[in-house]
Scaffold this motif. Structure first.
Motif, PDB file in Angstrom:
ATOM      1  N   VAL A   8      -4.275   6.169  27.363  1.00  0.00           N
ATOM      2  CA  VAL A   8      -3.003   4.480  27.861  1.00  0.00           C
ATOM      3  C   VAL A   8      -3.797   4.093  29.008  1.00  0.00           C
ATOM      4  O   VAL A   8      -4.716   4.057  29.418  1.00  0.00           O
ATOM      5  CB  VAL A   8      -1.839   6.175  28.779  1.00  0.00           C
ATOM      6  N   ALA A   9      -2.859   2.594  28.819  1.00  0.00           N
ATOM      7  CA  ALA A   9      -3.827   1.230  29.081  1.00  0.00           C
ATOM      8  C   ALA A   9      -2.775   0.991  30.011  1.00  0.00           C
ATOM      9  O   ALA A   9      -1.181   0.811  29.599  1.00  0.00           O
ATOM     10  CB  ALA A   9      -4.126   0.113  27.919  1.00  0.00           C
ATOM     11  N   LEU A  10      -2.840   0.769  30.981  1.00  0.00           N
ATOM     12  CA  LEU A  10      -1.781  -0.066  31.858  1.00  0.00           C
ATOM     13  C   LEU A  10      -2.304  -1.328  32.645  1.00  0.00           C
ATOM     14  O   LEU A  10      -1.844  -1.607  33.529  1.00  0.00           O
ATOM     15  CB  LEU A  10      -1.884   1.375  32.775  1.00  0.00           C
ATOM     16  N   ASN A  11      -3.133  -2.160  32.131  1.00  0.00           N
ATOM     17  CA  ASN A  11      -3.561  -2.540  32.708  1.00  0.00           C
ATOM     18  C   ASN A  11      -2.418  -4.115  32.554  1.00  0.00           C
ATOM     19  O   ASN A  11      -3.316  -5.671  33.538  1.00  0.00           O
ATOM     20  CB  ASN A  11      -5.049  -3.556  32.097  1.00  0.00           C
ATOM     21  N   ALA A  12      -1.977  -3.999  31.647  1.00  0.00           N
ATOM     22  CA  ALA A  12      -0.390  -5.350  31.508  1.00  0.00           C
ATOM     23  C   ALA A  12       0.340  -4.890  32.667  1.00  0.00           C
ATOM     24  O   ALA A  12       1.466  -5.760  32.530  1.00  0.00           O
ATOM     25  CB  ALA A  12      -0.106  -5.619  29.908  1.00  0.00           C
ATOM     26  N   GLU A  13       0.588  -3.673  32.756  1.00  0.00           N
ATOM     27  CA  GLU A  13       1.785  -2.967  33.551  1.00  0.00           C
ATOM     28  C   GLU A  13       1.982  -3.477  35.084  1.00  0.00           C
ATOM     29  O   GLU A  13       0.903  -3.827  35.889  1.00  0.00           O
ATOM     30  CB  GLU A  13       1.620  -2.106  33.744  1.00  0.00           C
ATOM     31  N   LEU A  40      -7.243   7.080  31.321  1.00  0.00           N
ATOM     32  CA  LEU A  40      -6.272   6.047  32.309  1.00  0.00           C
ATOM     33  C   LEU A  40      -7.554   4.876  31.314  1.00  0.00           C
ATOM     34  O   LEU A  40      -8.911   4.524  31.654  1.00  0.00           O
ATOM     35  CB  LEU A  40      -5.935   5.729  32.840  1.00  0.00           C
ATOM     36  N   ASP A  41      -6.984   3.896  30.124  1.00  0.00           N
ATOM     37  CA  ASP A  41      -7.561   2.639  30.026  1.00  0.00           C
ATOM     38  C   ASP A  41      -8.204   1.164  30.349  1.00  0.00           C
ATOM     39  O   ASP A  41      -6.766   1.024  30.946  1.00  0.00           O
ATOM     40  CB  ASP A  41      -7.780   2.959  28.423  1.00  0.00           C
ATOM     41  N   GLY A  42      -9.710   1.200  30.411  1.00  0.00           N
ATOM     42  CA  GLY A  42      -9.352  -0.484  31.364  1.00  0.00           C
ATOM     43  C   GLY A  42      -8.786  -0.486  33.190  1.00  0.00           C
ATOM     44  O   GLY A  42      -8.908   0.864  33.369  1.00  0.00           O
ATOM     45  N   VAL A  44      -6.674  -0.051  36.459  1.00  0.00           N
ATOM     46  CA  VAL A  44      -5.047  -0.242  36.929  1.00  0.00           C
ATOM     47  C   VAL A  44      -5.359  -1.456  37.804  1.00  0.00           C
ATOM     48  O   VAL A  44      -5.459  -1.199  38.972  1.00  0.00           O
ATOM     49  CB  VAL A  44      -5.287   1.632  37.669  1.00  0.00           C
ATOM     50  N   PRO A  45      -3.584  -2.099  37.956  1.00  0.00           N
ATOM     51  CA  PRO A  45      -3.265  -2.892  38.542  1.00  0.00           C
ATOM     52  C   PRO A  45      -2.997  -2.254  40.292  1.00  0.00           C
ATOM     53  O   PRO A  45      -2.588  -1.334  40.203  1.00  0.00           O
ATOM     54  CB  PRO A  45      -2.192  -3.377  38.029  1.00  0.00           C
ATOM     55  N   ASP A  46      -3.584  -3.512  40.846  1.00  0.00           N
ATOM     56  CA  ASP A  46      -3.416  -2.984  42.190  1.00  0.00           C
ATOM     57  C   ASP A  46      -2.085  -2.336  42.747  1.00  0.00           C
ATOM     58  O   ASP A  46      -1.629  -2.160  43.146  1.00  0.00           O
ATOM     59  CB  ASP A  46      -3.476  -4.078  43.394  1.00  0.00           C
ATOM     60  N   ALA A  47      -1.021  -3.240  42.038  1.00  0.00           N
ATOM     61  CA  ALA A  47      -0.222  -3.084  42.307  1.00  0.00           C
ATOM     62  C   ALA A  47       0.630  -1.638  41.622  1.00  0.00           C
ATOM     63  O   ALA A  47       1.098  -0.690  42.528  1.00  0.00           O
ATOM     64  CB  ALA A  47       1.096  -4.000  41.840  1.00  0.00           C
ATOM     65  N   VAL A  48       0.440  -1.143  40.611  1.00  0.00           N
ATOM     66  CA  VAL A  48       0.333   0.396  40.444  1.00  0.00           C
ATOM     67  C   VAL A  48      -0.466   1.310  40.330  1.00  0.00           C
ATOM     68  O   VAL A  48       0.060   2.076  41.151  1.00  0.00           O
ATOM     69  CB  VAL A  48       0.157   0.339  38.234  1.00  0.00           C
ATOM     70  N   SER A  49      -1.903   0.685  41.243  1.00  0.00           N
ATOM     71  CA  SER A  49      -2.553   1.572  42.269  1.00  0.00           C
ATOM     72  C   SER A  49      -1.843   2.181  43.287  1.00  0.00           C
ATOM     73  O   SER A  49      -1.773   3.292  43.765  1.00  0.00           O
ATOM     74  CB  SER A  49      -3.668   0.861  42.530  1.00  0.00           C
ATOM     75  N   ALA A  50      -1.244   1.087  43.818  1.00  0.00           N
ATOM     76  CA  ALA A  50      -0.096   1.530  45.672  1.00  0.00           C
ATOM     77  C   ALA A  50       0.915   1.976  44.868  1.00  0.00           C
ATOM     78  O   ALA A  50       1.048   2.885  46.211  1.00  0.00           O
ATOM     79  CB  ALA A  50      -0.317  -0.077  45.520  1.00  0.00           C
ATOM     80  N   THR A  51       1.375   1.534  44.337  1.00  0.00           N
ATOM     81  CA  THR A  51       2.558   3.204  43.566  1.00  0.00           C
ATOM     82  C   THR A  51       1.935   4.539  43.511  1.00  0.00           C
ATOM     83  O   THR A  51       2.546   5.334  44.115  1.00  0.00           O
ATOM     84  CB  THR A  51       3.352   2.291  42.396  1.00  0.00           C
TER      85      THR A  51
END
Length: 64
Positions: A8-13, A40-42, A44-51
């Protein structure tokens, strides 16, 4: 016959809501129960990581 890993790639979220996090959590547990790799590929954006951290999933499915 070996199952392919779930990637699962979350880098564009930009953001994930609690429902999306719960679905990913359930998918990870189902994969684990079926002896299928779930990663998780790539990055994880900071906003997603914070959530994830705010909702208690800081180790989901890998530490974020």
């Amino acid at each position: 016959k070996s199952a392919k890993p779930v990637r699962v790639a979350l880098n564009a979220e930009v953001d994930l809501d609690v429902t999306a996090i719960q679905l990913l959590w359930a998918a990870e547990h189902e994969a684990k129960a079926s002896n299928v790799s779930f990663v998780l590929d790539g990055c994880v954006p900071d906003a997603v990581s914070a959530t994830l951290k705010e909702t208690g999933f800081e180790r989901f499915p890998v530490p974020v």
